[in-house]
Every structure is written in structure tokens, then in C-alpha cells.
Design an enzyme around this catalytic site. Sequence first.
Site, mmCIF file in Angstrom:
data_model
loop_
_atom_site.group_PDB
_atom_site.id
_atom_site.type_symbol
_atom_site.label_atom_id
_atom_site.label_comp_id
_atom_site.label_asym_id
_atom_site.label_seq_id
_atom_site.Cartn_x
_atom_site.Cartn_y
_atom_site.Cartn_z
ATOM 1 N N THR A 194 -34.754 11.838 -25.050
ATOM 2 C CA THR A 194 -34.049 10.776 -24.313
ATOM 3 C C THR A 194 -34.493 10.723 -22.862
ATOM 4 O O THR A 194 -34.504 9.660 -22.247
ATOM 5 C CB THR A 194 -32.529 11.020 -24.395
ATOM 6 O OG1 THR A 194 -32.147 10.917 -25.758
ATOM 7 C CG2 THR A 194 -31.731 10.017 -23.591
ATOM 8 N N SER A 217 -36.425 14.432 -30.592
ATOM 9 C CA SER A 217 -36.396 15.835 -31.055
ATOM 10 C C SER A 217 -35.616 16.040 -32.353
ATOM 11 O O SER A 217 -35.706 17.087 -32.963
ATOM 12 C CB SER A 217 -35.887 16.765 -29.960
ATOM 13 O OG SER A 217 -34.477 16.796 -29.915
ATOM 14 N N THR A 225 -32.478 16.507 -26.502
ATOM 15 C CA THR A 225 -31.351 17.451 -26.533
ATOM 16 C C THR A 225 -31.011 17.922 -27.955
ATOM 17 O O THR A 225 -30.440 18.992 -28.125
ATOM 18 C CB THR A 225 -30.079 16.805 -25.933
ATOM 19 O OG1 THR A 225 -29.778 15.614 -26.664
ATOM 20 C CG2 THR A 225 -30.249 16.480 -24.465
ATOM 21 N N ASP A 226 -31.358 17.106 -28.967
ATOM 22 C CA ASP A 226 -30.850 17.370 -30.319
ATOM 23 C C ASP A 226 -31.269 18.729 -30.891
ATOM 24 O O ASP A 226 -30.455 19.413 -31.524
ATOM 25 C CB ASP A 226 -31.279 16.250 -31.280
ATOM 26 C CG ASP A 226 -30.469 14.973 -31.048
ATOM 27 O OD1 ASP A 226 -29.402 15.056 -30.405
ATOM 28 O OD2 ASP A 226 -30.907 13.910 -31.505
#
Length: 323
Positions: free
Chosen positions: A14, A61, A94-95
Site C-alpha cells: 500500500t 503482499s 502490511t498484510d
Amino acid sequence: MKAQYLVILGTGGTIAGKADNAGDNIGYTAAQVGVEQLLHAVPGLSECGPFITEQVAQLDSKDMSFAVWAQLAARVNHFLARPDVQGIVITHGTDTLEETAYFLQAVCRPSKPVVLTCAMRPATALAPDGPQNLLDAVAVACHPGARGVVAVCAGTIHSAFDVQKVHPYRLDAFSSGDAGPVGFIEEGRLKLSRNWPEWPIAQAERAQLAIESIANWQDWPRVEIVMSYAGASAAIVEALVVQGVRGLVAATTGNGTLHHALQKGLLQAQAGGVKVVRASRCINGRILPLPGDALADSGGLSPVKARVALMLALLAEADAART
Ligand code: ASP
């Protein structure tokens, strides 16, 4: 003295995302902006250089792959070995950030800082969080004494072992659970709450075996996560065993407990040669083992990190068997 470079590796996420309008923080496409451009978007950052930038990957990710991990580990190892490099910053979604952080710590075991950073809002947002996170990550990577893989988000430094994404929307989306963060970054200055994370030697040795073959590894050992919940059964375990799964992480209830039907299936799988590890599905704390536990526990790793650890252990085992 020769200039000490800071390496910035881009992988997408992101932080590199774009939306059609600035007010949209969720309907964006991740991984659109190059790492070089991300750097230029941060006023004052160029003074912290010199930088070396490299776009290792450009992906959301959630779609992280073993091939990208292998390439990232190879580039991290390459730059860590250069005496003119003082640290590495990696921009990441972030995932799966916590999985990549754990993987890199396990296989690279850096004595220099390797700082993963990210954003919860795309680069096109009205008030993007990526530029500040990147600036903070650079401050951590430049800090004397900083070492190991850490994650930096919303002014907080988390260790690779403890970090976990705990919120799908808020800017402060990560937690270190009971361990608490390594520290905070305030106006470019670090306020440490504990020592830089150390890595248990036994795990480090095991991982070292794996890294040597990771670059050439085509088929990573298949390790899946099965969760225990009300009404659970052994059906998924049985299906996975038929498919040749090599390892299973059981995301258990509470202190390592399992629905009796699932437990039976896991014990059968283990008796048949599948490696089984329990990791609690509780967000905080760790499994406190009991004498005579029939199934090993993850030593405090979350289910997704326990899966990475188990894959690496199986890789190391396969390596040892070949030599
Ligand atoms: N799906 C995005 C990713 O992990 C989410 C983010 O970066 O915040 O790449």
C-alpha cells in the site's frame, strides 16, 4: 571515512499504492509506485543518504511468494556483506509483513539493521502515512547499535519475532503483544524500551543450513495451517495428508488445546511422518507446555510464523539428508 550507504529495497504494498481519488484510503491498487519515487516524496530524506535503491519486487503482499522471499533474502544478504552498507530498509505491504520479517531474521540473522516499513494508506491519499514511516525507518536504520530485522510503523519499532498486524484499517496497525515494542521514533530520535532483539542460537544454526539452498529451492516443503474451533474435525488434516503435506501448524484454542476430533487427526498425521506444531490462536501470550505433550508447540510464535519456522526446519532437514 568512506560513505556508508543505506539500501532501500522496494517490494510494493500500500505504501506504493495508488487510488483514483485522494479521499479513497481503501479502494486503491497496491504496488504501483517505484521505490525511487517513494524516496523522492519524502522531504528531507535525501540528506540522510547516500542511498542505493533497488526494486526487488512490486506486489501486493497478500500475494507474497516463496520466489520473492528467496530473491529478497539473497539481496539482503548481498548488501549486508558489503562493508560500505550500514543498514537496509525494505518497503513492504502490511498484510504479510510479519511473515517476511520473521523469514528474513531467521535466514539472514543480520548484525546490521534490516527495517521493514509500510503504510496503511496509499501514496495518493490526502494524508498518506508512508512518507513518515519511511523517514522513521531510515532513522532506525541509521541508529548506532541498531541490529536485526525490525518493523517500523506509526512511530513504533517492533521485533521480527513479536510483530503482528492487529488492525485492518488504523494507521497504528501493528502490535508486539505482551513483549511490547522495541521502542519508538519521535522526531527522528529513537526512544528504546528494550534491547535490540537477540536470536536463539539453535534456531540461527538451523536457519543457516536452509539459506544456503534457498536460492535454488524449487519446491518448498508444503506446510499448512489448520485451525481448531467449535465443531472442528479431522477432515482437512486427512485431505492434506493424502495430498502429501509435510508439515502442519495447528492454530489451537487457548493454551495449546485442540478439539478432540482434530487432535486425533493430527496425532495420526504425526504418526505417519508429518511434522505437527501447535501455535495458539490467541493474539497475546504463548503456549505453556505440559510435561508429556504429544504435539510440540511453537515456542511463542504465531501460527503464520510457526509455519515459516517449520518450512525452514524441513528445508534444513532435507539439506542435511542430501549431504
Ligand atoms: N494488501 C496490502 C499489502 O499487504 C496492504 C498494505 O500494504 O497495507 O500489500
